[in-house]
Every structure is written in C-alpha cells, then in structure tokens.
Design a protein around this motif. Structure first.
Motif, short mmCIF file in Angstrom:
data_model
loop_
_atom_site.label_atom_id
_atom_site.label_comp_id
_atom_site.label_asym_id
_atom_site.label_seq_id
_atom_site.Cartn_x
_atom_site.Cartn_y
_atom_site.Cartn_z
N MET A 176 -33.18 97.16 26.92
CA MET A 176 -33.73 97.23 25.92
C MET A 176 -34.94 98.44 26.14
N GLN A 177 -34.06 99.63 27.06
CA GLN A 177 -35.16 100.34 27.04
C GLN A 177 -35.19 101.92 25.81
N ASP A 178 -36.45 102.30 26.02
CA ASP A 178 -36.02 103.35 24.63
C ASP A 178 -35.05 103.98 23.85
N THR A 179 -33.83 104.46 24.78
CA THR A 179 -32.99 105.51 23.89
C THR A 179 -32.46 103.76 24.21
N LYS A 180 -31.86 102.90 24.21
CA LYS A 180 -30.51 102.05 24.05
C LYS A 180 -31.19 102.03 22.90
#
Ligand code: PLP
Length: 428
Positions: free
Chosen positions: A201-205
């Motif tokens: 759930m990293q920023d770009t996901k």
C-alpha cells in the motif's frame, strides 16, 4: 488521427498537453475524519493500550479479507514486510530457494534475502511479462521452498498453470498482488489462489496509505504464524483486555519482528478501500479507449491478457512498441520524448534483476562463502526479460483517472513522437 509535423516538446516545441492530470494519492473529508479520530483516540498502534474502541487496524484487516474473499488478513508496514513474513511462514529459511520473476520490483528478491533464502531468478513470458510457468518448472529443485508469482503492471500471471505446478511439486505458491489490488481471475480475486497473497500500500499503489502492506490467507495456521511474525511473536488475545492493557498476548512460536501498521495508516486504508472498485472500473474503461487509440497510431501493443483474467487492475498502463517504427531509437530516449509531450513520466519497465543497480545480494549479510555462487544474480539468463526492457513502456495509473477524451492526448503524443522521430535522431 491527424498527422503532426511539429517540433517535439523534448527539443523545445510545444507539448501536446499542458493541462494537469489527476493527482494521486487521493483523500476526502471521510479520510480526514478517520485520521482525526485516530489522532485524538489515545491509541496510535496495535501495540498501544486498549482504549475501549476497536482498532482501525483490525477493522481494515476484516474489510480487506472480505473484499478478497478470504477469512484472514494481516496488515503490515509495507509490501516488502508482507513478502518477508509470507516467505518465512511458508518455511523459507537459510539456503532455501524461491523462484522470483526476472522483471519486478527489487523487493521481491530482497525480501527472499531478508527471509534468509536464495532468490532464483526465472524468466517471464514475452507478452505478459509475468513469471513463465514453463521456465519455473525447469527451475524447481529439491531446495525450492516457494514460487513467487507477481501480477505485474496491468495483467495477471497464469494462475491456473502455477496452481497445477504447485500441486504437482508440493511447492507453495505465493502471489504478489502489490500492483493488482482488486483484479479478478476466473471469478475470484487475485491473492486468494496462492497459499498467501501479499499487497503493498505504498504511495503509488492502487490502494495506499503512503506506506503499508498486507498478507491474506485462507489457512488458519498460516494466519497464526503471520500474526506472530509481524508483532514480535505476539498475536491478538481471544477477547478484549481490560482498559489500558495491551491487546496482544505473547506466544513466541516464531522469531518475530515489528512490522505493525500504525492506526493512522489503517484509518486511511479503511476509507480508501471503499473507492477501489469504482477507481478500477474507471481506469479499465479509459485503458480500453486508450488501447483503441494506440492501435490507430500503430506499432503499439498492450500487455497480453489471459482469457481467465476477468478484471484487470491498472497499476501502470504497460505496452510494447515496435522500435523499428520509431527509428530504432532506444526506449529511454522515446520515453523522455513522450514524457515531455504529456507531462507525466513515461518510463521503461523495471530493469531485469540480473542487471539491476538496486539488487545487490552479494552485499547482504546472507552473502556467506558457501552460498556466494548461488546468490550471484549474474548467473541467471533472462532473455525475455532483457528483450522486454528494450521495447516496453509504462504510464502511471493516475492518467487513467482522467476523463475519456483525455486519453486522446496520450495517443496524440505517441503519434507525434512516431512521426517526428527523425528530429530525435538529428538532435543526437
Ligand atoms: C511496490 C511493490 C513491492 C514492495 O512494496 P513496498 O510497500 O514498497 O515495500 C513488492 N512487490 C511489488 C510487485 C511491488 O510493486
């Protein structure tokens, strides 16, 4: 589509598009309300003291498990942590091998190193860029402890072929769905087919709290181990403790770590999960239109899609171009020219892991003399991966959250670069 004979933006001409694209990540008043609730709740972490209200973290775990059609979810600090505890729960340890695709984010291989294992890099299919089941079969040895199938960019790996391989060999399948939240294979969500499915759930996901991750499973014993792995050997007590007591009990069946997701992140994820399906649907519709438009431009083919892939999640719009139609220019030059036209970064695919500056297993604590040779990434031959690096490009999913007609700007940029590629050659 009209032809253009204009100066390319990368050489100082006017870009095809100057208007901004939708931004990512997204938030609204509900996200804000959840965050403020956590802020003043008196509890910010799983390991904090029970305050009489249920944790966002547990609420999100239930919601995300239900969303994926499985009974269990263990949220963690990031996708790499999810991979690490999943691998360890599946029995990966010192000297054990894990099959990892040649094209993917570096964390897929470095998580194996962190779990004590040895990544075996396996080539991908030329048209989906996902792990090849045939190449995987050839790479299996008696030391193989897991197969890591990554659903990459905007496609789904051949889950049926890997389930069959897993059944035949007894090697468990781990699905990395960090780029595929919400994708559906044969009526069921990705991540629910393997023994464990992991997400970033990293920023770009596609679902994000800035940093974050999760592991899902249908196996009660794996759930028990995953919980302990991410909370220093502790798991939730069977019932709520008295006020101001800890909600975790010390079990110690494994060597655990602290990979707990904070309440702030869980509060954001719980809110944003409600938007995932609608956002996926919009991206899918726009991607279909963009695919049509790019077919008219010619010499551009998106990643292949298996007939059993019912719903695709577009993390990045990824397609192959025919370099001979673009003056045989290298993909980096073309991506720079396209980026300048649309104002969003168009880039080549991940560099294959046998030649990737971020993947350095020989510099890790695992690099002991007896395994040096097996750890060396240069030993793996990845012809499809290497070839793909020269002709595939990807565009971030936020452009697919724009209006339908905005896709025309992207197609116009490709047409402009295709028809004016000589300008790039002359400028070299
Ligand atoms: C992003 C990503 C990861 C790692 O996730 P982090 O949250 O950045 O640790 C792992 N696998 C794939 C395929 C990814 O795209």
């Amino acid at each position: 589509m009209a032809t253009t004979h204009e100066k390319l933006a990368v050489l100082g001409g006017a870009p095809v598009r100057q208007r901004p694209w939708p931004t990512w990540p997204r938030a609204d008043e509900n996200t804000e309300r959840n965050l403020l609730e956590v802020l003043y709740s008196g509890r910010w972490a799983v390991s904090g003291m029970y305050n009489g209200t249920p944790l966002y973290e547990r609420h999100f775990a239930e919601a995300f498990a239900a969303y994926n059609g499985v009974p269990y979810c263990v949220p963690v600090t990031n996708g790499a942590a999810a991979l690490t505890i999943a691998l360890q729960a599946l029995g990966v340890g010192y000297g054990k091998e894990v099959l990892v695709p040649g094209v993917t984010w570096v964390a897929c291989a470095s998580a194996v190193i962190r779990a004590g294992g040895i990544p075996v890099l396996v080539d991908v299919e030329p048209d989906t860029l996902c792990l090849s089941a045939e190449a995987a079969q050839e790479a299996i040895t008696e030391r193989t402890a897991a197969i890591m199938l990554v659903h990459l960019y905007c496609t789904i790996g051949d889950i049926d072929a890997f389930l069959q391989l897993s059944n035949e060999t007894g090697v468990p399948l781990l699905e990395d769905c960090s780029q595929a939240h919400g994708a559906v294979w044969s009526g069921q969500r990705v991540g629910s087919y393997g023994k464990i499915g992991v997400f970033s759930m990293q920023d770009t996901k596609l679902l994000t709290s800035g940093e974050g991750g999760a592991a899902i499973t249908s196996d009660t014993e794996l759930y028990n181990i995953l919980q302990q792995m991410r909370a220093d050997g502790r798991r939730y007590k069977a019932s709520s403790p008295p006020l101001h007591h800890i909600e975790l009990e010390e079990i110690g069946e494994v060597q655990g770590w602290n990979y707990n997701l904070s309440e702030f992140q869980a509060a954001v994820l719980l809110d944003r999960l409600q938007h995932l399906d609608a956002e996926n649907e919009l991206r899918t519709q726009n991607a279909a239109y963009l695919t049509e438009l790019l077919a008219d431009v010619g010499a551009i083919v998106p990643l292949a899609r298996h007939p059993k892939a019912d719903t695709i999640a577009y993390y990045q719009f990824c397609a192959r171009l025919d370099p001979s139609e673009f003056g045989n220019l290298d993909i980096e030059t073309l991506c720079r020219a396209l980026t300048a036209e649309i104002g969003v970064v168009v880039e080549p695919i991940h560099r294959p892991l046998n030649n990737n500056i971020l993947y350095n297993p020989l510099l890790s604590p695992q690099a002991q003399p007896e395994v040096l040779e097996r750890l060396n990434p240069k030993q793996f031959s990845l012809p499809n991966s290497t070839h793909a690096l020269g002709c595939y490009f990807r565009i971030p999913h936020r452009v697919l959250l724009a209006a339908r007609h905005d896709m025309e700007d992207i197609a116009a940029a490709f047409l402009k670069v295709k028809e004016n590629h000589r300008q790039l050659i002359q400028a070299m």
